[in-house]
Motif scaffolding. Structure first.
Motif, mmCIF file in Angstrom:
data_model
loop_
_atom_site.group_PDB
_atom_site.id
_atom_site.type_symbol
_atom_site.label_atom_id
_atom_site.label_comp_id
_atom_site.label_asym_id
_atom_site.label_seq_id
_atom_site.Cartn_x
_atom_site.Cartn_y
_atom_site.Cartn_z
ATOM 1 N N ASP A 194 0.803 -1.227 0.000
ATOM 2 C CA ASP A 194 0.000 0.000 0.000
ATOM 3 C C ASP A 194 0.840 1.283 0.000
ATOM 4 O O ASP A 194 0.602 2.189 0.810
ATOM 5 N N TYR A 251 1.880 4.920 -0.676
ATOM 6 C CA TYR A 251 1.323 6.197 -1.149
ATOM 7 C C TYR A 251 2.435 7.226 -1.032
ATOM 8 O O TYR A 251 2.744 7.720 0.051
ATOM 9 N N THR A 290 -4.170 -3.593 -0.791
ATOM 10 C CA THR A 290 -5.285 -4.160 -0.020
ATOM 11 C C THR A 290 -6.651 -3.767 -0.575
ATOM 12 O O THR A 290 -7.613 -4.509 -0.398
ATOM 13 N N HIS A 346 -4.050 3.765 -1.107
ATOM 14 C CA HIS A 346 -3.563 2.384 -1.090
ATOM 15 C C HIS A 346 -3.244 1.895 -2.511
ATOM 16 O O HIS A 346 -2.364 1.049 -2.680
ATOM 17 N N GLY A 399 -4.980 -4.215 6.190
ATOM 18 C CA GLY A 399 -5.646 -3.296 5.294
ATOM 19 C C GLY A 399 -6.489 -2.342 6.128
ATOM 20 O O GLY A 399 -6.316 -2.220 7.337
ATOM 21 N N HIS A 453 -1.322 4.266 9.837
ATOM 22 C CA HIS A 453 -2.466 4.991 9.265
ATOM 23 C C HIS A 453 -2.813 6.207 10.133
ATOM 24 O O HIS A 453 -3.973 6.448 10.463
#
Length: 292
Positions: free
Chosen positions: A51, A53, A91, A97, A189, A250
């Motif tokens: 994932d 970014y 995910t 993601h 995820g 996150h």
């Protein structure tokens, strides 16, 4: 209270740029946080991203909107600087993601790199990444694949914030249990607690859980921005699946949807935290090894 574990877990800060750090020879299984839900995993043989970014595409998309997506932290590395990436795990298809401005440069710099993703997101992946179909590895909850020799991925249902399925029955959101070099990692995820989650993950006896902690807020849900586990829920999930160590992530990317770093640190020291809680940090190496 923290559980015993036979798996050595080392957390080591470093001062050099991440691109330079990634050039060092791997010892054990090493992880590096990329921000948001993104990680790089180095094994004795392979380099895997989860994932990632690493652009400002969401800041561009939501500029001037109610919930602007300006970065709170700079990307620690450019996609092209990740080095020889063998596999990317995605995910779900939300842009933080599955980001085309991150994944396309990775694909171009690594012609043999493949992308493992939910079967439900296959169409979005073909559009956003633009690679040939043989470079895409679709998977659904309950399935296990070995996309690289000795590197196994098992897909787990995720609820972001609900257990959504396509008309074909494929799950839109997934977590992954990764097994390699004697180490088992669980990246959930984006998910909230849901019935059956503990029972699905616990049999894998994971050594480390990578869990989101930004929680969920009614005003965001009403605006169509799905939430995640709260910090307390994430710690409880890690405990119930038997993971001795957890990395909270996150957070710290978008100001409207984050968790306070101090709250994570306070939780890690509290008596009711039954796992060894680590806050994801940039310029920190996380290492696990059966051999120590």
């Amino acid at each position: 209270m923290t559980p015993p574990s036979s798996m050595p877990f080392l957390e080591s800060p470093f001062s050099e740029p991440l691109a330079e750090r990634l050039r060092a020879a791997a010892r054990g299984v090493r992880l590096y946080w990329l921000g948001q839900a993104g990680f790089v995993i180095l094994t004795s043989r392979f380099r895997i991203a989860i994932d990632p970014y690493l652009s400002d595409s969401l800041a561009e998309k939501y500029k001037g909107k109610r919930f602007e997506h300006d970065r709170m932290m700079p990307a620690p590395i450019a996609p092209s600087e990740l080095g020889p990436v063998d596999l990317v795990l995605v995910t779900h298809q939300h842009t933080d993601h599955m980001d085309p401005q991150t994944l396309v440069p990775i694909a171009e710099a690594n012609p043999d790199c493949r992308f493992l993703l939910p079967r439900a997101a296959l169409g979005a992946a073909q559009e956003r990444i633009g690679v040939q179909s043989e470079r895409l590895v679709p998977i659904d909850a309950g399935e296990s694949v070995e996309p690289l020799p000795g590197f196994t991925v098992s897909a787990i249902r995720a609820a972001h914030e609900t257990l959504e399925r396509t008309p074909e029955g494929w799950h839109r959101f997934l977590g992954y249990v990764v097994a390699t070099d004697g180490v088992r990692l669980y990246h959930s995820g984006d998910t909230i607690p849901h019935e059956g989650l503990v029972e699905e993950v616990a049999p894998f006896r994971v050594d480390l859980a990578l869990l989101p902690v930004n929680g969920r807020r009614a005003e965001l849900t009403e605006a169509g921005i799905a939430g995640n586990l709260t910090l307390d829920e994430a710690c409880l999930l890690a405990d119930r699946i038997g993971a001795p160590d957890m990395i909270a992530h996150h957070y710290g990317m978008f100001a409207f949807n984050t968790e306070c770093p101090e709250a994570i640190d306070t939780k890690s020291e509290s008596a009711d935290c039954r796992v060894r809680l680590h806050r994801a940090k940039l310029s920190v190496e996380y290492r696990l090894s059966r051999a120590g």
